[in-house]
Design an enzyme around this catalytic site. Structure first.
Site, PDB file in Angstrom:
ATOM      1  NE  ARG A 189      16.747 -10.501  -1.320  1.00 34.89           N
ATOM      2  CZ  ARG A 189      16.609  -9.901  -2.498  1.00 34.89           C
ATOM      3  NH1 ARG A 189      16.233  -8.626  -2.540  1.00 34.89           N
ATOM      4  NH2 ARG A 189      16.843 -10.544  -3.621  1.00 34.89           N
ATOM      5  NE  ARG A 246      15.797 -13.317   3.499  1.00 36.75           N
ATOM      6  CZ  ARG A 246      16.389 -13.337   2.312  1.00 36.75           C
ATOM      7  NH1 ARG A 246      17.594 -12.786   2.167  1.00 36.75           N
ATOM      8  NH2 ARG A 246      15.800 -13.884   1.271  1.00 36.75           N
ATOM      9  CD  GLU A 275      23.763 -13.091  -4.066  1.00 39.29           C
ATOM     10  OE1 GLU A 275      24.094 -12.985  -2.873  1.00 39.29           O
ATOM     11  OE2 GLU A 275      22.592 -12.945  -4.448  1.00 39.29           O
TER      12      GLU A 275
END
Length: 308
Positions: A153, A205, A161
Site C-alpha cells: 500500500r 500489507r 477507488e
C-alpha cells in the site's frame, strides 16, 4: 529523487580526462570499460578483468604489435586515450541509469527519503520486483514466484477507488478510479519497483514509499503530483505540498469535482449498513471466531481505511 547525479561520476570522468591529457606521461593502460560485478546486464567492453589488463610500468604508453610492445607517440597515445574514453562513457551512463556507480558497478545507497512519510523513521524493510498494479495506491510484487507476493500500500496517499466516479470540468462523469490505476501503470511500465517501509498494516500489507528503479521516480509523490491521488492527511502530510500544486494546476481529479476516497468509502459503508438493516437475512451459526480477511483475498476497497 533516488537518481544518481552526474556529480557522483565527476571523479571518474576527471580521472579519464587526466589520462587522455597526460599522453606520454600516462603510466596506466587505458581500460575499454569498467568491470561489473555479479550478474549485471551491463557487459564489460574489455574481455575480462584479468591480470593481462594490469597497469604497465613503462614510462610511456605502449601497444602490443605482433607480440612485441612498441611505444606510442604523443599523438597516438592521446588518440588511444580518447578512444578509451568514448568506450567508457556509454557504460558509465548506463550504470548511472540503473543506480550503479562507475567504480566496478557497486549499487548505490538507499534513495533519499526526505519529504516522504519515512523521513523521520527511515526504513527497515525493502520489497523489490516488477509489480502488478491493483489500483492507484496498491501494487503486488513478486506475485506467482512461489507465493502470492507482497501486497504494498503506497504510504501517505489515497487514490480514487476502482469503481469511483468523478466529474470533469464540464460536469461530465468519468471513471476516476480507473484513470488513477492507468496512471500508475503508465508511470511504472515494465520497470522494477523498490519499496521502502518500516511496518505493515492490520492486513499485513507493506506500507511503503515506492520508487521506479530505472527512473528513480517516487511513485507516491508522482501520483499526487499528477492529481491521480491525494495526500492521506489522516496519517501523513508529507505529500500535502504536492497536492496543493496539483490542485493549483487542476491536474487529475482537481479538474472537476470528486469525493475524497476516504469519504467515498465511508458513504458506501453507510449505504451498505443501511441496506442490511432494512433487509434481514437469516443468521448463520458461527463455529469459529471471525478473523480479519487476508489482504490478498479481500477487496482492496474494504482494506483502505486500515490504519497506516
Amino acid at each position: 529523487e533516488g537518481c544518481p547525479s552526474m556529480a557522483s561520476t565527476a571523479p571518474f570522468f576527471g580521472a579519464v580526462l587526466l589520462l587522455a591529457a597526460a599522453g606520454t606521461a600516462a603510466t596506466a593502460h587505458v581500460p575499454t570499460a569498467f568491470c561489473v560485478s555479479g550478474a549485471s546486464s551491463l557487459a564489460s567492453a574489455s574481455p575480462s578483468c584479468s591480470p593481462r589488463h594490469a597497469p604497465h610500468t613503462a614510462s610511456r604508453v605502449r601497444m602490443s604489435v605482433g607480440g612485441e610492445d612498441k611505444p606510442l607517440g604523443p599523438l597516438e597515445a592521446a588518440g588511444d586515450a580518447f578512444k578509451g574514453l568514448a568506450r567508457i562513457v556509454p557504460a558509465v551512463l548506463a550504470a548511472a541509469s540503473l543506480g550503479m556507480s562507475p567504480d566496478m558497478g557497486v549499487a548505490m545507497g538507499t534513495p533519499d527519503l526526505k519529504g516522504t512519510p519515512l523521513q523521520r523513521t527511515g526504513s527497515s524493510m525493502v520489497v523489490e520486483g516488477i509489480p502488478r498494479i491493483v489500483d492507484g495506491d496498491t501494487i503486488v510484487i513478486d506475485e506467482g514466484k512461489g507465493g502470492k507476493g507482497e501486497r504494498v500500500r503506497l504510504l501517505g496517499i489515497d487514490a480514487p477507488e476502482s469503481k469511483q466516479v468523478c466529474k470533469d470540468k464540464g460536469g461530465k462523469d468519468y471513471m476516476c478510479g480507473i484513470e488513477s490505476t492507468k496512471k500508475l501503470q503508465q508511470l511504472v511500465g515494465n520497470d522494477n519497483v523498490k519499496c521502502l517501509a518500516n511496518k505493515r498494516d492490520l492486513y499485513q500489507r507493506v506500507l511503503g514509499v515506492c520508487y521506479d528503479v530505472r527512473t528513480g521516480v517516487d511513485l507516491n509523490k508522482a501520483m499526487v503530483d499528477e492529481g491521480e491521488a491525494i495526500a492521506y492527511v489522516q496519517y501523513s502530510k508529507a505529500y500535502l505540498p504536492d497536492e496543493q500544486q496539483a490542485q493549483a494546476k487542476q491536474a487529475g481529479v482537481w479538474r472537476g469535482e470528486f469525493e475524497k476516497p476516504w469519504e467515498y468509502r465511508k458513504l458506501k459503508r453507510q449505504a451498505s449498513q443501511q441496506l442490511k438493516s432494512t433487509v434481514k437475512l437469516p443468521k448463520k451459526k458461527d463455529t469459529k471466531a471471525a478473523a480479519p480477511p487476508a489482504a490478498v483475498d479481500a477487496n482492496d476497497e474494504d482494506l483502505e481505511d486500515a490504519p497506516q
